[in-house]
Design a protein around this motif. Sequence first.
Motif, PDB file in Angstrom:
ATOM      1  N   MET A   1      26.033  52.638  21.611  1.00  0.00           N
ATOM      2  CA  MET A   1      25.935  51.681  22.942  1.00  0.00           C
ATOM      3  C   MET A   1      27.605  51.717  22.747  1.00  0.00           C
ATOM      4  N   ALA A   2      28.008  51.475  23.974  1.00  0.00           N
ATOM      5  CA  ALA A   2      29.216  51.135  24.255  1.00  0.00           C
ATOM      6  C   ALA A   2      29.435  49.560  24.836  1.00  0.00           C
ATOM      7  N   TYR A   3      30.583  48.996  23.968  1.00  0.00           N
ATOM      8  CA  TYR A   3      30.930  47.750  24.509  1.00  0.00           C
ATOM      9  C   TYR A   3      32.363  47.327  24.199  1.00  0.00           C
ATOM     10  N   GLU A   4      32.858  46.424  24.825  1.00  0.00           N
ATOM     11  CA  GLU A   4      34.490  46.040  24.488  1.00  0.00           C
ATOM     12  C   GLU A   4      34.229  44.500  24.049  1.00  0.00           C
ATOM     13  N   PRO A   5      34.786  44.272  22.823  1.00  0.00           N
ATOM     14  CA  PRO A   5      34.816  42.805  22.585  1.00  0.00           C
ATOM     15  C   PRO A   5      35.528  41.947  23.426  1.00  0.00           C
ATOM     16  N   GLY A   6      34.885  40.854  23.726  1.00  0.00           N
ATOM     17  CA  GLY A   6      35.658  39.813  24.707  1.00  0.00           C
ATOM     18  C   GLY A   6      35.758  40.101  26.109  1.00  0.00           C
ATOM     19  N   SER A   7      35.031  41.369  26.201  1.00  0.00           N
ATOM     20  CA  SER A   7      34.948  41.770  27.686  1.00  0.00           C
ATOM     21  C   SER A   7      34.404  40.796  28.654  1.00  0.00           C
ATOM     22  N   LYS A   8      34.609  40.654  29.815  1.00  0.00           N
ATOM     23  CA  LYS A   8      33.805  40.159  30.902  1.00  0.00           C
ATOM     24  C   LYS A   8      33.226  40.892  31.921  1.00  0.00           C
ATOM     25  N   ALA A   9      32.100  40.253  32.244  1.00  0.00           N
ATOM     26  CA  ALA A   9      31.237  41.077  33.452  1.00  0.00           C
ATOM     27  C   ALA A   9      31.802  40.621  34.783  1.00  0.00           C
ATOM     28  N   ALA A  10      31.707  41.579  35.692  1.00  0.00           N
ATOM     29  CA  ALA A  10      32.147  41.039  37.173  1.00  0.00           C
ATOM     30  C   ALA A  10      30.806  40.788  38.090  1.00  0.00           C
ATOM     31  N   ALA A  11      30.834  39.977  38.635  1.00  0.00           N
ATOM     32  CA  ALA A  11      29.640  39.474  39.825  1.00  0.00           C
ATOM     33  C   ALA A  11      29.962  39.352  40.964  1.00  0.00           C
ATOM     34  N   LEU A  12      29.371  39.472  42.076  1.00  0.00           N
ATOM     35  CA  LEU A  12      29.476  39.263  43.283  1.00  0.00           C
ATOM     36  C   LEU A  12      29.181  38.150  43.763  1.00  0.00           C
ATOM     37  N   ILE A  13      29.792  37.317  44.641  1.00  0.00           N
ATOM     38  CA  ILE A  13      29.318  36.066  45.148  1.00  0.00           C
ATOM     39  C   ILE A  13      28.807  36.353  46.454  1.00  0.00           C
ATOM     40  N   LYS A  14      27.712  36.359  46.661  1.00  0.00           N
ATOM     41  CA  LYS A  14      26.757  36.650  47.745  1.00  0.00           C
ATOM     42  C   LYS A  14      26.882  35.707  49.131  1.00  0.00           C
ATOM     43  N   ASP A  15      28.223  35.496  49.511  1.00  0.00           N
ATOM     44  CA  ASP A  15      28.324  34.608  50.446  1.00  0.00           C
ATOM     45  C   ASP A  15      28.423  35.580  51.778  1.00  0.00           C
ATOM     46  N   MET A  16      27.243  35.767  52.592  1.00  0.00           N
ATOM     47  CA  MET A  16      27.260  36.407  53.614  1.00  0.00           C
ATOM     48  C   MET A  16      28.066  35.804  55.072  1.00  0.00           C
ATOM     49  N   SER A  17      28.467  34.744  54.945  1.00  0.00           N
ATOM     50  CA  SER A  17      29.339  34.010  56.045  1.00  0.00           C
ATOM     51  C   SER A  17      30.867  34.148  55.803  1.00  0.00           C
ATOM     52  N   ALA A  18      31.130  34.644  54.646  1.00  0.00           N
ATOM     53  CA  ALA A  18      32.666  34.695  54.261  1.00  0.00           C
ATOM     54  C   ALA A  18      33.105  35.677  54.718  1.00  0.00           C
TER      55      ALA A  18
END
Length: 247
Positions: A1-18
């Motif tokens: 497996m591959a991982y980076e210690p302390g890394s953060k995941a990106a997430a999309l904020i689903k605000d369709m009116s923005a």
Amino acid sequence: MAYEPGSKAAALIKDMSAKQLSISHFSAPDDDVTGTPQDWVEGLLYFMIRENYVVFAQSTTVRSIQLEHHLTWLLTQNVASPVIVTLSDRAPRDVEQLIRTNHVKSVFIGGSLISADQEGLSTDKVDRQSVKLAGPMLDAVKATLGGQQFRWLDGLDGNLEAKLELTFKRDTTTEAQKLLDNLAVALRHVEGVDTDLVLANGQKIAHDRLRLITSLSMDATDGVPNVSSVFESMYGWLKSLANTGQL
């Protein structure tokens, strides 16, 4: 497996009116039972070894080259001399026999002209001008042009394709024919290109027939494959290849 210690995941904020979509970053939660910190896994590779055959299910991030590096590291820990592990794609036996019997008239090598080299790039935003361009087709074109300079970055998002044909016009020598046959078998190992063959009898062999690959159904939970299902599927496929004489 591959991982980076302390890394953060990106997430999309689903605000369709923005008018502009926002991206948030968050760390993996601590383990519910022990409270131990966790990291996000960027990619997984499952593999099974039977004698000198290796079957693996790879992801976009973790592929056969990472498995080679890991096995090389693992086998070098307690030995005096260095060990280098190299995996070779296996052509189906019937296809390899077709090539040897009928011989190759033409070999077509094709793929994306330009791609970005992701090795060593972080998950942070990278300036487009700092991206390293790579790819076997780009290297071939650069070698043909000599020292001429072009703005290769202009073609990065342009879906430019390149195709190289190895062939002879009317006839060739026995030695050259053997060389072309060997090239046809070896070129299937090259990452980032597709290899298609035309035999002397006119039969065409597409690139997906030059490697022992298949699509398998596996159980998964929330998009994560069930480990036992993965290994059952790989074992079943390996067994079928042995039963049909492909190994």
